[in-house]
Design a protein around this motif. Sequence first.
Motif, PDB file in Angstrom:
ATOM      1  N   GLU A 125       2.394   0.088   2.898  1.00  0.00           N
ATOM      2  CA  GLU A 125       2.458   0.254   4.346  1.00  0.00           C
ATOM      3  C   GLU A 125       1.715   1.497   4.815  1.00  0.00           C
ATOM      4  OE1 GLU A 125       3.798  -1.989   6.313  1.00  0.00           O
ATOM      5  OE2 GLU A 125       4.419  -3.228   4.605  1.00  0.00           O
ATOM      6  N   TRP A 126       1.717   2.551   4.001  1.00  0.00           N
ATOM      7  CA  TRP A 126       1.101   3.801   4.448  1.00  0.00           C
ATOM      8  C   TRP A 126      -0.004   4.315   3.519  1.00  0.00           C
ATOM      9  CZ3 TRP A 126       1.485   7.622   0.846  1.00  0.00           C
ATOM     10  CH2 TRP A 126       2.523   7.526  -0.076  1.00  0.00           C
ATOM     11  N   GLY A 127      -0.155   3.744   2.346  1.00  0.00           N
ATOM     12  CA  GLY A 127      -1.195   4.207   1.427  1.00  0.00           C
ATOM     13  C   GLY A 127      -2.586   4.050   2.033  1.00  0.00           C
ATOM     14  N   PRO A 128      -3.480   5.011   1.819  1.00  0.00           N
ATOM     15  CA  PRO A 128      -4.823   4.975   2.426  1.00  0.00           C
ATOM     16  C   PRO A 128      -5.801   4.050   1.721  1.00  0.00           C
ATOM     17  CG  PRO A 128      -4.596   6.930   1.064  1.00  0.00           C
ATOM     18  CD  PRO A 128      -3.252   6.242   1.053  1.00  0.00           C
ATOM     19  N   TRP A 129      -5.408   3.503   0.560  1.00  0.00           N
ATOM     20  CA  TRP A 129      -6.366   2.756  -0.252  1.00  0.00           C
ATOM     21  C   TRP A 129      -6.799   1.446   0.392  1.00  0.00           C
ATOM     22  CZ3 TRP A 129      -1.437   4.249  -1.718  1.00  0.00           C
ATOM     23  CH2 TRP A 129      -1.371   5.475  -2.388  1.00  0.00           C
ATOM     24  N   LYS A 130      -5.901   0.821   1.135  1.00  0.00           N
ATOM     25  CA  LYS A 130      -6.205  -0.483   1.727  1.00  0.00           C
ATOM     26  C   LYS A 130      -7.361  -0.378   2.725  1.00  0.00           C
ATOM     27  CE  LYS A 130      -4.218  -4.776   1.793  1.00  0.00           C
ATOM     28  NZ  LYS A 130      -3.521  -5.510   0.748  1.00  0.00           N
ATOM     29  N   GLU A 131      -7.510   0.781   3.350  1.00  0.00           N
ATOM     30  CA  GLU A 131      -8.592   0.966   4.310  1.00  0.00           C
ATOM     31  C   GLU A 131      -9.961   0.933   3.636  1.00  0.00           C
ATOM     32  OE1 GLU A 131      -6.433   3.622   7.790  1.00  0.00           O
ATOM     33  OE2 GLU A 131      -7.739   4.627   6.349  1.00  0.00           O
TER      34      GLU A 131
END
Length: 334
Positions: free
Chosen positions: A56-62
């Motif tokens: 939900e908050w990890g930056p990797w998905k971006e």
Amino acid sequence: MKILKYLLLFVLVIVVGGAVYLASLDGKYEVSRSCTINAPLSMTFNTVNEFKTWGEWGPWKEKDSSIVYYFPAITSGENGSYTWTGTDPKKGMIRNVSVSQNKEILQKIKMDDYEESDIYWNFEAVENGTKITWGIKGEMPFLVRWMAESMDEKIGPMYDRGFELLEEYLQGKMNEHSVVYSGEVDYGGGFYVYLSTSCTFDQVPQKMEEMMPKIHKYVKENGIITSGYPFTVYHKWDEDNHTTMFSVGIPVRERVKTNGTVLVGFQKRVKTAKFTSKGAYKYGGDAWMFGFKTLEEKGLKIPEGAEPFEVYLTSPMTTENPADYVTEIYLPVE
């Protein structure tokens, strides 16, 4: 043949020189970032400690929309872990090796065929929320030791973005709120100690913050046995002048003698429409409007001179997340 020998010699020099150069490099790296997040300590810690929230908050998905997360039976605390697949890296795993509640989390991370690295989290309660430190340290393989110097540039901005997303996630959770109609109930029938005041609408929150600790302190210092949750009863509500008169009180087992500004009262049993609100107190106005609208829809009327009240089932002193505050609103009905 001489050209071939010179070429081989040249290659050998390059290889030896490169090996000497790589051997001269440390290869170790450490990257960390710190910030203050506007959220309670335990809520921040528990969110980071639960791997199921990382998506939900990890930056990797971006950076990699192809990431897929996989969660085992244990996803928090010591031995908690999760794995993922993606584009770069193609696969990875993080697991907790040590967890100290509200203080520190130590983890191991492994990506593709690289050696494991160490991740660490430190947490500290501060005036504006929680100071959090997120770091990673490890050693690059021999042939890519030169990459160690660039790790801060590659990882640092990602951690900074992770903090931003984590705070957004926590703020969203803290602002969750709801209200439901719980039906008609008979309420009351007992003594209570209380403090009263009059003020403008916008002064109500401040007045409550001042009065509630005073009534709790009085009860504790005088050894008074309570019999219910603290509440606020609204005696008058003047929409034209934006003023109100209200009391904050605590139910007590029997009639007690009081002195000073603390008084004792008796609440008669009254028929009410009950509403249960969950969420921060700043959404209390919305809950009351929902209550009045529901009465109108159901054709219920508040008797002339009736005094609506609200009861606080939770306390900010013991419940950190405002989204978990539970308030019962009682509107007297005919």
